[in-house]
Write an enzyme that holds these catalytic residues in place. Structure first.
Site, PDB file in Angstrom:
ATOM      1  N   THR A  78      54.963  55.482  37.079  1.00  0.00           N
ATOM      2  CA  THR A  78      56.133  55.124  36.283  1.00  0.00           C
ATOM      3  C   THR A  78      55.926  53.803  35.567  1.00  0.00           C
ATOM      4  OG1 THR A  78      58.478  54.505  36.405  1.00  0.00           O
ATOM      5  CG2 THR A  78      57.150  54.069  38.346  1.00  0.00           C
ATOM      6  N   TYR A  83      61.599  51.332  43.981  1.00  0.00           N
ATOM      7  CA  TYR A  83      61.007  52.490  43.312  1.00  0.00           C
ATOM      8  C   TYR A  83      59.724  52.081  42.595  1.00  0.00           C
ATOM      9  CZ  TYR A  83      60.214  56.086  39.803  1.00  0.00           C
ATOM     10  OH  TYR A  83      59.633  57.027  38.995  1.00  0.00           O
TER      11      TYR A  83
END
Length: 331
Positions: free
Chosen positions: A121, A145
């Protein structure tokens, strides 16, 4: 399921991006074997190869999957990915995303399956507002995350040095759209992504879309974000797999358009694509939201030959709307 090119183990293959990757793999001549615990995925999305229901932290289940299917490579999508939840419950993200990935990587190495494509990501870059991110941008994640994904990238590098594991890492921001043929699409419960939330508001499934902040330093005061069509993203992962199977080296690729859209612009495109107004209201800023986050993809274009053919807002919203009208998955 002849799959002349062999089997690929796809973790998270019952999820939004993973299921589209499975379709792209099948179209390219592979047999995708989905490994998924179905905590956020859908058995109905597994249409292009077998489903093995199991958890990434279960080494016995992983070993059995490798033994039964002898994959030529792994495509790793399975992860928790909600930033708000990661802020509130970091342990869940470190336990699942990092420990699960470590267990998977150890099982792959033990099975002699040494090619792995990892869905990372751009959240690993943190808040680098107003610049077009590339693979050399400094990684400064601001939540569990992004931190968990960066940790997995580091694990891959360490195992590469120790055991010869080869990897391609993809970093990207917002994924949108659905399979152009309407076979699979985005279905989260609850839904938090901008485009499907807009479509739910249009369809009366929620009262309105809330736009968080209108005083950012952007042309209309709303945040700018980069969007990539899920089918284009899936195709990039197949190209990454073939990069590895051709014997090329470890590589990181950003996937984006290099340009973004404000929330108000996305709403305008949604009205044009669907023929309906988007019920919405304005709310305060959310903590941690940067004004402008976009990613370039020059390396992927130059080295992989990736072409994001459907990554225009018009096509992404039209494909998402077509899928939305099917009613999605049930259960």
């Amino acid at each position: 399921m002849s799959g002349s090119k062999g089997t690929v183990l796809v973790t998270g293959g019952a999820g939004y991006i993973g299921s589209h990757a499975c379709k792209a793999l099948a179209d390219a001549g592979y047999v995708p074997v989905t490994f998924d615990n179905l905590s956020t995925g859908w058995a109905q999305a597994v249409k292009y190869g077998p489903l093995v229901q199991g958890d990434l932290t279960d080494r016995t289940a992983l070993d059995a999957a490798f033994a039964a299917h002898s994959p030529v490579a792994v495509m790793h999508f399975a992860a928790f990915s909600q930033v708000g939840e990661a802020m509130a419950n970091p342990g869940k993200y470190w336990r699942n995303n990092v420990m699960g990935s470590l267990t998977l990587i150890e099982a792959a190495v033990a099975a002699g399956c040494l090619d792995l494509v990892f869905s990372s990501t751009c959240a690993t870059y943190g808040e680098q507002d107003g610049v077009v991110l590339d693979e050399s941008s400094r990684q400064m994640p601001i939540n569990a995350y992004g931190s968990s994904k960066r940790a997995v990238e580091e694990i891959l590098r360490d195992f590469g040095a120790a055991s010869g594991l080869r990897h391609v890492i993809f970093r990207y921001f917002n994924v949108a759209g659905a399979d152009p043929e309407g076979e699979i699409g985005e279905c989260h419960r609850p839904e938090t992504h901008l485009i499907p939330v807009m479509l739910e508001a249009i369809d009366g499934q929620r009262p309105e879309l809330v736009i968080h902040g209108t005083d950012y330093a952007t042309p209309d005061g709303t945040c700018i974000r980069d969007y990539v069509h899920v089918a284009d993203l899936a195709q990039a992962h197949v190209l990454g797999l073939e990069w590895l199977l051709a014997g090329k080296g470890n590589r990181v690729f950003n996937l984006g358009t290099g340009a973004g859209f404000t929330v108000k612009e996305v709403i305008g495109h949604a009205r044009a694509a669907t023929g309906h107004k988007v019920p919405h209201r304005f709310g305060p800023r959310r903590g941690g939201d940067a004004a402008c986050l976009v990613s370039g993809s020059k390396r992927a274009l130059d080295e992989l030959g990736w072409q994001p053919m459907r990554s225009s807002l018009k096509l992404m919203i039209a494909d998402a709307w077509r899928w939305h009208k099917t009613g999605g998955y049930s259960g």
